[in-house]
Every structure is written in structure tokens, then in C-alpha cells.
Design a protein around this motif. Structure first.
Motif, PDB file in Angstrom:
ATOM      1  N   ASP A   1       0.835  -1.205   0.000  1.00  0.00           N
ATOM      2  CA  ASP A   1       0.000   0.000   0.000  1.00  0.00           C
ATOM      3  C   ASP A   1       0.870   1.256   0.000  1.00  0.00           C
ATOM      4  OD1 ASP A   1      -2.201  -1.629   0.081  1.00  0.00           O
ATOM      5  OD2 ASP A   1      -2.544  -1.400   2.240  1.00  0.00           O
ATOM      6  N   THR A   2       1.978   1.225   0.751  1.00  0.00           N
ATOM      7  CA  THR A   2       2.865   2.386   0.846  1.00  0.00           C
ATOM      8  C   THR A   2       3.504   2.708  -0.497  1.00  0.00           C
ATOM      9  OG1 THR A   2       3.356   1.897   3.171  1.00  0.00           O
ATOM     10  CG2 THR A   2       4.923   3.310   1.991  1.00  0.00           C
ATOM     11  N   LEU A   3       3.848   1.668  -1.247  1.00  0.00           N
ATOM     12  CA  LEU A   3       4.601   1.847  -2.490  1.00  0.00           C
ATOM     13  C   LEU A   3       3.725   1.786  -3.746  1.00  0.00           C
ATOM     14  CD1 LEU A   3       7.600  -0.444  -1.508  1.00  0.00           C
ATOM     15  CD2 LEU A   3       7.676   2.040  -1.765  1.00  0.00           C
ATOM     16  N   GLU A   4       2.437   1.587  -3.580  1.00  0.00           N
ATOM     17  CA  GLU A   4       1.556   1.369  -4.726  1.00  0.00           C
ATOM     18  C   GLU A   4       1.646   2.497  -5.753  1.00  0.00           C
ATOM     19  OE1 GLU A   4      -1.149  -0.639  -7.104  1.00  0.00           O
ATOM     20  OE2 GLU A   4      -0.117  -1.313  -5.292  1.00  0.00           O
ATOM     21  N   ALA A   5       1.578   3.750  -5.307  1.00  0.00           N
ATOM     22  CA  ALA A   5       1.587   4.876  -6.253  1.00  0.00           C
ATOM     23  C   ALA A   5       2.908   4.930  -7.017  1.00  0.00           C
ATOM     24  CB  ALA A   5       1.344   6.185  -5.504  1.00  0.00           C
ATOM     25  N   GLU A   6       4.024   4.778  -6.315  1.00  0.00           N
ATOM     26  CA  GLU A   6       5.336   4.773  -6.983  1.00  0.00           C
ATOM     27  C   GLU A   6       5.434   3.617  -7.971  1.00  0.00           C
ATOM     28  OE1 GLU A   6       9.104   5.596  -4.805  1.00  0.00           O
ATOM     29  OE2 GLU A   6       7.799   5.492  -3.037  1.00  0.00           O
ATOM     30  N   PHE A   7       4.918   2.481  -7.568  1.00  0.00           N
ATOM     31  CA  PHE A   7       4.989   1.294  -8.412  1.00  0.00           C
ATOM     32  C   PHE A   7       4.202   1.499  -9.710  1.00  0.00           C
ATOM     33  CE2 PHE A   7       3.115  -2.899  -9.526  1.00  0.00           C
ATOM     34  CZ  PHE A   7       4.281  -3.563  -9.872  1.00  0.00           C
ATOM     35  N   GLU A   8       2.986   1.981  -9.591  1.00  0.00           N
ATOM     36  CA  GLU A   8       2.161   2.197 -10.787  1.00  0.00           C
ATOM     37  C   GLU A   8       2.814   3.217 -11.721  1.00  0.00           C
ATOM     38  OE1 GLU A   8      -0.269   0.563 -11.825  1.00  0.00           O
ATOM     39  OE2 GLU A   8      -0.639  -0.676 -10.053  1.00  0.00           O
ATOM     40  N   SER A   9       3.437   4.233 -11.135  1.00  0.00           N
ATOM     41  CA  SER A   9       4.120   5.234 -11.951  1.00  0.00           C
ATOM     42  C   SER A   9       5.301   4.612 -12.702  1.00  0.00           C
ATOM     43  CB  SER A   9       4.615   6.372 -11.062  1.00  0.00           C
ATOM     44  OG  SER A   9       5.348   7.315 -11.805  1.00  0.00           O
ATOM     45  N   ALA A  10       6.047   3.758 -12.021  1.00  0.00           N
ATOM     46  CA  ALA A  10       7.185   3.091 -12.663  1.00  0.00           C
ATOM     47  C   ALA A  10       6.709   2.149 -13.755  1.00  0.00           C
ATOM     48  CB  ALA A  10       7.995   2.330 -11.619  1.00  0.00           C
ATOM     49  N   VAL A  11       5.615   1.435 -13.521  1.00  0.00           N
ATOM     50  CA  VAL A  11       5.057   0.547 -14.544  1.00  0.00           C
ATOM     51  C   VAL A  11       4.664   1.347 -15.782  1.00  0.00           C
ATOM     52  CG1 VAL A  11       3.078  -0.922 -15.116  1.00  0.00           C
ATOM     53  CG2 VAL A  11       4.277  -1.240 -12.945  1.00  0.00           C
ATOM     54  N   ARG A  12       3.987   2.482 -15.585  1.00  0.00           N
ATOM     55  CA  ARG A  12       3.583   3.317 -16.725  1.00  0.00           C
ATOM     56  C   ARG A  12       4.802   3.834 -17.474  1.00  0.00           C
ATOM     57  NH1 ARG A  12      -0.244   5.156 -12.882  1.00  0.00           N
ATOM     58  NH2 ARG A  12       1.056   6.953 -12.396  1.00  0.00           N
ATOM     59  N   GLU A  13       5.829   4.225 -16.742  1.00  0.00           N
ATOM     60  CA  GLU A  13       7.035   4.748 -17.380  1.00  0.00           C
ATOM     61  C   GLU A  13       7.696   3.685 -18.253  1.00  0.00           C
ATOM     62  OE1 GLU A  13      11.487   6.276 -16.055  1.00  0.00           O
ATOM     63  OE2 GLU A  13       9.825   6.395 -14.621  1.00  0.00           O
ATOM     64  N   LEU A  14       7.744   2.474 -17.763  1.00  0.00           N
ATOM     65  CA  LEU A  14       8.364   1.398 -18.549  1.00  0.00           C
ATOM     66  C   LEU A  14       7.504   1.039 -19.759  1.00  0.00           C
ATOM     67  CD1 LEU A  14       9.699  -0.872 -15.666  1.00  0.00           C
ATOM     68  CD2 LEU A  14      11.075   0.353 -17.352  1.00  0.00           C
ATOM     69  N   HIS A  15       6.197   1.035 -19.578  1.00  0.00           N
ATOM     70  CA  HIS A  15       5.321   0.744 -20.712  1.00  0.00           C
ATOM     71  C   HIS A  15       5.478   1.788 -21.818  1.00  0.00           C
ATOM     72  CE1 HIS A  15       3.090  -2.829 -19.788  1.00  0.00           C
ATOM     73  NE2 HIS A  15       2.676  -2.376 -18.606  1.00  0.00           N
ATOM     74  N   LYS A  16       5.772   3.033 -21.444  1.00  0.00           N
ATOM     75  CA  LYS A  16       5.931   4.092 -22.437  1.00  0.00           C
ATOM     76  C   LYS A  16       7.146   3.870 -23.326  1.00  0.00           C
ATOM     77  CE  LYS A  16       3.636   7.801 -19.863  1.00  0.00           C
ATOM     78  NZ  LYS A  16       3.817   9.083 -19.136  1.00  0.00           N
ATOM     79  N   ARG A  17       8.072   3.027 -22.875  1.00  0.00           N
ATOM     80  CA  ARG A  17       9.244   2.762 -23.702  1.00  0.00           C
ATOM     81  C   ARG A  17       8.872   2.019 -24.971  1.00  0.00           C
ATOM     82  NH1 ARG A  17      14.014   3.715 -21.380  1.00  0.00           N
ATOM     83  NH2 ARG A  17      15.047   2.347 -22.876  1.00  0.00           N
ATOM     84  N   GLY A  18       7.683   1.401 -24.955  1.00  0.00           N
ATOM     85  CA  GLY A  18       7.173   0.773 -26.167  1.00  0.00           C
ATOM     86  C   GLY A  18       7.935  -0.460 -26.580  1.00  0.00           C
ATOM     87  N   ALA A  19       8.588  -1.115 -25.640  1.00  0.00           N
ATOM     88  CA  ALA A  19       9.362  -2.303 -25.989  1.00  0.00           C
ATOM     89  C   ALA A  19       8.436  -3.464 -26.306  1.00  0.00           C
ATOM     90  CB  ALA A  19      10.283  -2.680 -24.840  1.00  0.00           C
ATOM     91  N   ASP A  20       8.890  -4.312 -27.216  1.00  0.00           N
ATOM     92  CA  ASP A  20       8.150  -5.515 -27.586  1.00  0.00           C
ATOM     93  C   ASP A  20       8.769  -6.693 -26.846  1.00  0.00           C
ATOM     94  OD1 ASP A  20       6.638  -7.473 -28.721  1.00  0.00           O
ATOM     95  OD2 ASP A  20       7.707  -7.483 -30.641  1.00  0.00           O
ATOM     96  N   VAL A  21       8.106  -7.114 -25.787  1.00  0.00           N
ATOM     97  CA  VAL A  21       8.644  -8.199 -24.977  1.00  0.00           C
ATOM     98  C   VAL A  21       8.144  -9.519 -25.519  1.00  0.00           C
ATOM     99  CG1 VAL A  21       8.885  -9.091 -22.640  1.00  0.00           C
ATOM    100  CG2 VAL A  21       8.579  -6.656 -23.006  1.00  0.00           C
TER     101      VAL A  21
END
Length: 283
Positions: free
Chosen positions: A215-235
Motif C-alpha cells: 500500500d505504501t509503495l503502490e503509487a510509486e509502483f504504478e508510476s514506474a510501470v507506466r514509465e516502462l510501458h511508455k518505452r514501447g518495448a516488444d517483450v
């Protein structure tokens, strides 16, 4: 960070690519955790892994749990939870509890002690009856003034009384032995019940701690997930759903030891290390 391969090749840097050298993730993780070369001859010179590293050592992990990885992130950053003191108390108490003594050997000893007591008790009863019979015979012979018969019975009575005394002593020892073993068995059961109770409490507190950190890290985590998704990598990975969330957790964690990447999310190991701000070894 420096990696030395079995053939003597040495690679140094914050991001190291070992994918062309045929080493596997498990071998690299073992080398990261061990200060000397493993059985395969691979050596990784790096800081010792800290809290949380075991959960995020390989990306993607064999299984993914958001609460577990965020708890690992929190522990790596030294975050605490309201249940940490109780966790420490429970873990200390569990460590202090001795191992179960209610083993197959102790159970067999308990059965043997019961058999021994039963045998000694039966022998004692039999000899007491013999002593009573012989005393009756002795009195009868004396009343009949049959001295020879009385002397023979008296000798047998002395011998039987001696055996009775020995068997009585053995029966008392058997009772004491059985009492001791039964007390040990009760203590063992009490210890096992306490261990189960403490383990259940420990599991609950750990779950609460994980949820608090998540719960403490949820907001930071979601932000990091969005940032990585923006890289547009094809996994191109069958476990792709685990890759970005785990990378986001690694990005948030405070690791000195490297993580091992098996997914091709970044173009190279150096880029991965830069984006994640974590030492990286790619295999």
C-alpha cells in the motif's frame, strides 16, 4: 561489478551481457550470492545481496506476486511496518523453541517403557501371590510340627521374597522412567502446538507487513510501470505479464548486487542498468 567466466574471460561494468557465453540465470544468481567461484567456474565480483534481493534476483521471476515484490522493494529501502516489532518477537521465540522430541524413536521408547512397566507389575503380582501362598504353607507345616517341610518352605519363601524385592525395585524404576517419558511427550506436544500457533501468527504478521508495504509503495509502483510501458518495448516472452511489473519493482528497489535479466526488454545490459539504476547481468 566484474564477471569472470570459466574460460578466463573477464567483463566489467554496471551492465554486463553474458547471453553469448551460455551461462544460465541460476548459475549467475549462485555466483552473485557466493564470494568465490561456483562449481561451474563462474565468478561475479559484486556487493553482497541485501534485503529483498532474493525475491527480485531474476527478471522475470518464476512466479509473480505484487505484494511480495513490493515488500521486497520496501525491505531493500529499509522501510518498516507497524508489525515489525511483533514479527521480531515471534521469529525470536520460534528460533528459541527446541525441535520436536516426539519422534519415532521417542514414541518407541514410550511404548517400550509401558511394556516394561506392565511386565514388572505382572511379575510383582505373581510373586506376591507366591509369597502369600508360601507363608500359608509355612504356618501350616509349623502347626503340624513338620520341621523338615517347614524348613524347605522357608528357604523357598526367602528366595521368592528376594525376587519380589528385586521386581518391586524394577517396577518402581519402570514407573519413574515412564513418568519421565510421558512428561517429555507432553512437553513435546506443547512445544509443537506452540510452534504451530506461532507459525500461524508469523504468517499473518508477514502478510500484514507485505500489504502495508504494498500500500505504501503502490503509487510509486504504478508510476514506474507506466514509465516502462511508455518505452514501447516488444517483450517476446511467454511470461511478458510479469516482466514490466518486476522491472518496475527493481527500478524502485535499492540494490547494490546485480539482478539477472532473462527477458529482452532493453536493447542491451548497459541500457537496462541505466534505466533501472541497478547493476544488471543479462543472460
Amino acid at each position: 561489478m566484474k564477471a569472470r567466466l570459466p574460460d578466463g574471460t573477464t567483463i566489467q561494468g554496471r551492465g554486463i551481457d553474458l547471453s553469448v557465453f551460455g551461462v544460465d540465470a541460476d548459475g549467475v544468481v549462485d555466483a552473485i550470492r557466493c564470494s568465490t567461484a561456483d562449481q561451474r567456474g563462474l565468478h561475479v565480483d559484486c556487493p553482497d545481496p541485501g534485503p529483498g534481493h532474493d525475491r527480485l534476483a531474476v527478471v522475470p521471476p518464476p512466479s509473480f506476486s505484487r505484494s511480495h515484490v513490493l515488500a521486497a522493494v520496501g525491505r531493500s529501502r529499509g522501510l518498516t511496518t507497524p508489525v515489525d516489532d511483533e514479527l521480531d518477537r515471534i521469529e525470536t521465540r520460534l528460533a528459541d523453541i527446541e525441535s520436536d522430541t516426539d519422534t519415532d524413536e521417542s514414541l518407541e521408547a514410550l511404548r517400550a517403557a509401558r511394556r516394561r512397566l506392565a511386565t514388572a507389575g505382572a511379575d510383582e503380582d505373581r510373586l506376591r501371590e507366591q509369597v502369600a501362598t508360601l507363608r500359608g504353607q509355612l504356618n501350616a507345616h509349623r502347626d503340624a510340627d513338620d520341621e523338615d517341610a517347614a524348613a524347605a518352605v522357608k528357604a523357598e519363601l526367602v528366595e521368592t521374597t528376594t525376587k519380589l524385592s528385586e521386581v518391586s525395585t524394577e517396577r518402581i524404576a519402570a514407573e519413574q522412567r515412564l513418568s519421565t517419558l510421558e512428561q517429555d511427550a507432553r512437553r513435546s506436544r506443547d512445544t509443537r502446538e506452540e510452534r504451530l500457533r506461532l507459525q500461524d501468527a508469523l504468517d499473518n504478521r508477514r502478510r500484514e507487513a507485505r500489504q502495508y508495504l504494498a500500500d505504501t509503495l503502490e503509487a510509486e509502483f504504478e508510476s514506474a510501470v507506466r514509465e516502462l510501458h511508455k518505452r514501447g518495448a516488444d517483450v517476446a516472452d511467454s511470461r511478458a505479464e510479469h516482466v514490466v511489473p518486476t522491472l518496475a519493482a527493481v527500478k524502485l528497489a535499492d540494490f547494490c548486487a546485480p539482478v539477472v535479466l532473462t527477458a529482452r526488454f532493453f536493447s542491451d545490459a548497459s541500457t537496462a542498468a541505466q534505466v533501472l539504476d541497478t547493476p544488471v547481468i543479462r543472460v
